[in-house]
Design a protein around this motif. Structure first.
Motif, PDB file in Angstrom:
ATOM      1  N   PHE A  16       0.836  -1.196   0.000  1.00  0.00           N
ATOM      2  CA  PHE A  16       0.000   0.000   0.000  1.00  0.00           C
ATOM      3  C   PHE A  16       0.874   1.250   0.000  1.00  0.00           C
ATOM      4  O   PHE A  16       0.639   2.176  -0.781  1.00  0.00           O
ATOM      5  N   SER A  17       1.880   1.283   0.847  1.00  0.00           N
ATOM      6  CA  SER A  17       2.778   2.446   0.923  1.00  0.00           C
ATOM      7  C   SER A  17       3.510   2.664  -0.397  1.00  0.00           C
ATOM      8  O   SER A  17       3.635   3.801  -0.861  1.00  0.00           O
ATOM      9  N   ARG A  18       3.981   1.581  -1.015  1.00  0.00           N
ATOM     10  CA  ARG A  18       4.663   1.701  -2.312  1.00  0.00           C
ATOM     11  C   ARG A  18       3.700   2.200  -3.388  1.00  0.00           C
ATOM     12  O   ARG A  18       4.074   3.011  -4.241  1.00  0.00           O
ATOM     13  N   PHE A  19       2.458   1.716  -3.360  1.00  0.00           N
ATOM     14  CA  PHE A  19       1.430   2.152  -4.312  1.00  0.00           C
ATOM     15  C   PHE A  19       1.208   3.662  -4.188  1.00  0.00           C
ATOM     16  O   PHE A  19       1.218   4.386  -5.186  1.00  0.00           O
ATOM     17  N   ILE A  20       1.033   4.141  -2.964  1.00  0.00           N
ATOM     18  CA  ILE A  20       0.804   5.572  -2.736  1.00  0.00           C
ATOM     19  C   ILE A  20       2.026   6.379  -3.164  1.00  0.00           C
ATOM     20  O   ILE A  20       1.896   7.394  -3.862  1.00  0.00           O
ATOM     21  N   LEU A  21       3.204   5.950  -2.775  1.00  0.00           N
ATOM     22  CA  LEU A  21       4.441   6.658  -3.132  1.00  0.00           C
ATOM     23  C   LEU A  21       4.619   6.715  -4.646  1.00  0.00           C
ATOM     24  O   LEU A  21       4.942   7.773  -5.202  1.00  0.00           O
ATOM     25  N   HIS A  22       4.365   5.622  -5.315  1.00  0.00           N
ATOM     26  CA  HIS A  22       4.516   5.562  -6.774  1.00  0.00           C
ATOM     27  C   HIS A  22       3.573   6.534  -7.484  1.00  0.00           C
ATOM     28  O   HIS A  22       3.952   7.188  -8.453  1.00  0.00           O
TER      29      HIS A  22
END
Length: 143
Positions: A114-120
Motif C-alpha cells: 500500500f505504501s509503495r502504491f501511494i508513493l509511486h
C-alpha cells in the motif's frame, strides 16, 4: 363493430407512438464502460483486478481496456488505479486510522505494498500525505 373499434385503437396507438420522442440508443461501447465504472465503484475496495471485472462483464480484459481507452483516454487498469488512489487518499487525509487498517480495508495485501502504491502514484508516502492534510486544516477541524 369490434373490427371498427380495433382499427380505431390501432390508429390511436400509432399516433401515440409517433408522438413519443425516440430515445437515443446508447452505443455498446459506452454501455460497457459505464458498466465497468459501476463495478469499479462498487468493488474498488475488494482488490479485484481488470480481469475479474472483465469476466463479470463477459468480455476479455483486452477488449475492456481498448474500449475504456477509446472512450475515456484511460485504460481499464488506469481507471481502477485512479479509483483506488482516490479512496486511499480520502482515508489517509480525513481519518486517523492506521495505515495498515486503511490498506486492508482497500484490499491491499500488505501495508508495505500500500505504501509503495501511494508513493509511486503521488510521489509522497502515506504519512507525508496525512501530515500535509493536517497542516492544511484549521486547528478546530484537525483529525
Amino acid at each position: 363493430v369490434l373490427d371498427a373499434l380495433a382499427a380505431q385503437m390501432s390508429v390511436w396507438l400509432r399516433r401515440a407512438l409517433i408522438a413519443q420522442p425516440e430515445e437515443p440508443r446508447v452505443p455498446a461501447a459506452e454501455r460497457l464502460v459505464r458498466a465497468y465504472a459501476a463495478l469499479v465503484e462498487r468493488h474498488h475496495a475488494e482488490g479485484l483486478g481488470v480481469a475479474d471485472h472483465a469476466r463479470s462483464l463477459g468480455v476479455t480484459p483486452t477488449h475492456l481496456t481498448r474500449t475504456c481507452r477509446r472512450l475515456s483516454g484511460l485504460s481499464a487498469a488506469e481507471l481502477l488505479t485512479q479509483r483506488s488512489l482516490h479512496a486511499a487518499r480520502d482515508l489517509i487525509e480525513t481519518s486517523t486510522r492506521p495505515m495498515a487498517e486503511i490498506a486492508a480495508s482497500l484490499g491491499f495485501g500488505s501495508a508495505a505494498y500500500f505504501s509503495r502504491f501511494i508513493l509511486h502514484h503521488t510521489g509522497r508516502t502515506p504519512s507525508q500525505l496525512r501530515a500535509a492534510a493536517l497542516a492544511r486544516m484549521p486547528a478546530k477541524q484537525a483529525l
